[in-house]
Design a protein around this motif. Structure first.
Motif, PDB file in Angstrom:
ATOM      1  N   ASP A 282      48.637  43.094  36.328  1.00  5.71           N
ATOM      2  CA  ASP A 282      48.395  43.787  35.006  1.00  5.71           C
ATOM      3  C   ASP A 282      49.451  44.049  33.976  1.00  5.71           C
TER       4      ASP A 282
ATOM      5  N   ASP B 110      43.709  41.588  24.959  1.00  7.06           N
ATOM      6  CA  ASP B 110      42.721  42.297  26.201  1.00  7.06           C
ATOM      7  C   ASP B 110      43.555  42.320  27.573  1.00  7.06           C
ATOM      8  N   ARG B 111      43.633  43.384  28.037  1.00  9.94           N
ATOM      9  CA  ARG B 111      44.312  43.520  29.393  1.00  9.94           C
ATOM     10  C   ARG B 111      43.605  42.866  30.529  1.00  9.94           C
ATOM     11  N   LYS B 112      42.213  42.787  30.341  1.00  6.86           N
ATOM     12  CA  LYS B 112      41.407  42.077  31.361  1.00  6.86           C
ATOM     13  C   LYS B 112      41.752  40.488  31.237  1.00  6.86           C
ATOM     14  N   VAL B 113      41.895  40.144  30.115  1.00  7.55           N
ATOM     15  CA  VAL B 113      42.358  38.470  29.967  1.00  7.55           C
ATOM     16  C   VAL B 113      43.654  38.172  30.741  1.00  7.55           C
ATOM     17  N   ARG B 115      44.902  39.894  32.916  1.00  8.69           N
ATOM     18  CA  ARG B 115      44.706  40.025  34.394  1.00  8.69           C
ATOM     19  C   ARG B 115      44.160  38.710  35.026  1.00  8.69           C
ATOM     20  N   ALA B 116      43.136  38.473  34.235  1.00  8.66           N
ATOM     21  CA  ALA B 116      42.404  37.313  34.833  1.00  8.66           C
ATOM     22  C   ALA B 116      43.418  35.926  34.900  1.00  8.66           C
ATOM     23  N   GLU B 119      46.111  36.337  37.478  1.00 11.96           N
ATOM     24  CA  GLU B 119      45.617  36.018  38.826  1.00 11.96           C
ATOM     25  C   GLU B 119      45.117  34.618  39.151  1.00 11.96           C
TER      26      GLU B 119
END
Lengths: 539, 252
Positions: A282, B110-113, B115-116, B119
């Motif tokens: 993150d 977007d933080r989710k992007v 992270r994705a 990862e």
């Protein structure tokens, strides 16, 4: 071959510092004949005034011998200060080779080409030795030229001795920095070497004011440098001190070579094992990365804290030394007429204000140059290209850089003012708090002038910007030092930020000078925005 | 007619002595994956830097989604994700700090992007940039280019330093991004990469665009080219196109 390669890599440092040494000593020597007077009485009066000046700076340089002579004066104003300036060069040269060239892959490529580590280190030390020989010879040659211009002669042996001392102290500084760079991480090598050299310098210089330190000063190479003052009549060249410096250089370079043999490339000899931790996927959620100016301040937080603490500590030291210096001066009847210019106000605040702000100006100019170095690095290592790939205009980028610098220097000035106020109170010196903070804030536009010049130079040629802005700061300092001596036109003297800063603690902030500082800064920033709009990035 | 994602007209950047980019006329449609090929020094990076508003053309014009790359540079960059040919040095900043810094500057990340993506490429953002291998630095550059889900991706040799597994992952990411509606402009020396992902290619030589063709057309031309009876690769075609039918051997 590797010696020549080392000289090639360090050519800008060699050229810059040779020129600096030459210009510095030339102006001091020629300037001496402009101000010393013609009669014996005038010379004696001049010598006494220099002794007064010297007493204020005993924390930096040793008191002069016979400053009414060209040898005594230039030894004090020229060579002693060059020893400090060139030790900084030695520090950057050593850490630049030990860790900077490693980061750039030059060391790895040299070792892959078959060079042995010890041979590589020895050749780069040899390159630096040649460079400092050239720079010292230039300083010595200039002294001879300057003395001849005054119709006097100088014993060549004395000049050789003073140059040999310069070489020796720089080699010792280089060796110490080289050793520290082997022990520290790449990130902290320059700062660690700077701290060690500064501590050794202060250990020696403060021992002049604090006798308890004198038992430890043998640890400092600057002590061995101070043992000699070959230039003035009656001066001396301490062969054992000189040998001590060479010994320090030899031991530290040998120790650095041993450490270099034992450590991994890219790592420090002393390595803290990394902790096991799960991987992080993150980004940081902290809001300050999204706020203009705040994100830049946060990115520079460590440097700002170090600058603030460092300047605060120096301010405390100046406050602690003021009374003892003034009391020594007051005990010398011949100096009382010179001190009377202060005594009509309050002698301690006046002397403290004068000495501290003179020194703070130099530190703040150095802070501006460090920021310019960062902007230039952003340009040359590709970060600027990446920043400008975000939807941010070039003018906004320049303005944000300036805003970060203004907030940063204001913070440093405020911390140092608070430290000075507290330390002066503890030492029984009554400073006017409002005037002190106003004078400290005057350091902001002062710093902005150099930063604006640096911004303009970075927009024009990032690779040359740091050297050019340092030369600009040096010329600005010379302008204020020599303007009155050589009776330069007032407008020319007013181009110097050092002159425009004035003495705000003693006389208050001068509105005209403040306006001129802001005007110079605005001209620099405006020009840099225009130039930045037109230039190619990453080409 | 839909607005072109990229349109250049007589675009010229002259560095003198025949170096630079000359009279480039190029159009890339929206949702197209366009490969930009050429030998070293052909002008690929110069084209990309002009499109990004980093360098100014001597003549001609360049538009991205109808916006002038010089005059409207800020608005252009809101729509673009950029991966430079040389990953910049971020020294001792951690990967997460680099993302936060540039993401904060850009906005809309977007933080989710993030992270994705990290990862997907197994990129540890907790490590300092100077500790990253060259492959991990390239992965970070990929995250920075894709993190705000741009309409147009301008990628300068994007797989440089990536291992084959991560290259495959990157090709998959390109396909997904195109399917999500983005346009992709990528320069490359790796011709198999272009065969994997591109709809059309442009071939640049000595600063001039010498050929634009869709991949099928290029394959057909390649089959006709003096390699009849074989299944020539794009690489062989590329070498023959530039007058070097066989790779040169090192002197023994």
């Amino acid at each position: 071959m590797t010696v020549l390669f080392g000289l090639r890599l360090g050519r800008w440092g060699l050229a810059g510092f040779t020129l600096t040494g030459f210009a510095w000593n030339l102006t001091q020597t020629v300037g001496f004949y402009q101000v010393v007077g013609h009669s014996a009485a005038e010379r004696a009066a001049f010598g006494a005034s220099i002794a007064t000046l010297a007493a204020r700076f005993t924390a930096l340089v040793p008191p002069p011998i016979q400053p009414e002579t060209v040898g005594g004066y230039v030894e004090f104003r020229g060579f002693h200060e060059l020893a400090i300036i060139f030790s900084v060069w030695a520090m950057f040269a050593a850490t630049g080779f030990a860790r900077g060239d490693e980061e750039r892959g030059i060391v790895e490529a040299s070792l892959a080409a078959g060079a042995r580590r010890t041979a590589l280190l020895a050749s780069r030390t040899g390159s630096f030795a040649i460079a400092i020989l050239v720079a010292s010879a230039a300083s010595g040659a200039e002294f001879g030229i300057g003395v001849a211009s005054g119709g006097e002669t100088v014993d060549p042996r004395r000049v050789i001795e003073v140059c040999a001392l310069l070489v020796a102290i720089r080699l010792a500084s280089y060796g110490i920095a080289l050793l520290v760079a082997q022990l520290a991480t790449a990130r902290t090598a320059a700062a660690s070497a700077g701290i060690v050299l500064l501590a050794l310098f202060l250990l020696n210089s403060l021992s002049r004011s604090f006798p308890s330190l004198s038992t430890w000063r043998w640890l400092s190479p600057f002590r061995y440098y101070d043992l000699s003052q070959p230039l003035p009549p009656g001066g001396n060249f301490d062969l054992r001190g000189f040998a001590g410096l060479i010994l320090v250089a030899a031991i530290t370079v040998a120790a650095a070579a041993a450490a270099f043999e034992r450590r991994d490339i890219g790592e420090s000899l002393i390595r803290v094992p990394a902790r096991d931790r799960p991987p992080v996927y993150d980004p940081i959620a902290a809001p300050w990365w999204r706020i203009p100016v705040v994100r830049g301040l946060y990115d520079r937080r460590l440097g700002l804290v170090v600058w603030a603490i460092g300047m605060g500590a120096v301010a405390v030291m100046f406050a602690a030394l003021t009374k003892s210096i003034v009391q020594v001066l007051l005990s010398v009847p011949s100096l009382l007429p010179y001190l009377s210019i202060f005594i009509h106000t309050q002698v301690y605040p006046a002397v403290l204000g004068y000495t501290w702000f003179n020194f703070a100006e130099l530190l703040v100019a150095a802070f501006a140059i460090v920021q310019v170095a960062r902007w230039a690095a952003e340009d040359t290592d590709g970060r600027l290209e990446m920043i400008l790939s975000a939807p941010i205009s070039r003018s906004a980028l320049v303005v944000e850089r300036m805003a970060i610098l203004i907030v940063g220097v204001a913070l440093i000035a405020a911390v140092s003012a608070a430290a000075l106020l507290y330390a002066s109170h503890v030492n029984g010196i009554d400073l006017d708090a409002r005037r002190l903070f106003a004078a400290s804030l005057m350091l902001v536009p002062f710093c902005l002038v150099f930063a604006a010049a640096g911004s303009l130079l970075t927009a024009w040629n990032p690779r040359a910007a740091v050297g050019l802005v340092a030369a600009f700061a040096f010329a600005s300092y010379l302008d204020t030092e020599l303007g009155p001596i050589f009776k330069l036109p007032l407008w020319l003297q007013d181009l110097s930020a050092f002159k425009l800063f004035g003495m705000p603690l003693l006389n208050g902030v001068d509105g005209r000078n403040l306006a001129l500082l802001l005007l110079l800064a605005a001209a620099g920033v405006g020009s840099s925005i225009l130039l930045m709009q037109r230039r190619d990035v990453g080409a | 007619m839909a607005l072109a994602a990229i349109r250049t007209s007589s675009l010229t950047k002259d560095y003198g002595r025949g170096r630079g980019l000359f009279e480039l006329d190029l159009q890339v449609a929206q949702q197209e994956v366009f490969g930009y090929l050429g030998p070293n020094g052909a002008g690929k990076t110069t084209t990309i830097r002009v499109l990004m508003g980093l360098i100014r053309p001597n003549a001609g014009s360049a538009y991205i989604f109808g916006l002038d790359c010089v005059r409207d540079a800020v608005d252009v960059k809101r729509k673009v994700g950029y991966l430079p040919g040389d990953v910049p040095q971020f020294g001792s900043l951690r990967g997460s700090e680099v993302v936060a810094y540039l993401g904060g500057m850009r906005g809309g990340v977007d933080r989710k992007v993030v992270r994705a993506l990290s990862e997907r490429f197994d990129l540890d953002l907790g490590r300092r940039f100077r500790e990253y291998s060259s492959g991990n630095k390239q992965k970070l550059a990929i995250v920075l280019a894709f993190m705000h889900r741009p309409d147009l991706l301008i990628l300068d040799e994007p797989t440089s330093g990536l291992d084959p597994l991560n290259q495959q992952e990157f090709y998959a990411l390109l396909r997904e991004t195109r399917e999500a509606g983005a346009t992709i402009f990528l320069s490359s020396h790796v011709l198999s990469e272009v065969e994997h992902v591109c709809d059309r290619v442009g071939i640049l030589r000595a600063g001039r665009l010498v050929k634009v063709a869709d991949l099928e057309e290029l394959r057909r031309a390649r089959a006709r080219h003096d390699l009849v009876g074989t299944e020539p690769s794009l690489e062989e075609f590329f070498l023959s196109f530039f007058g070097e039918g066989k790779p040169k051997q090192l002197p023994s």
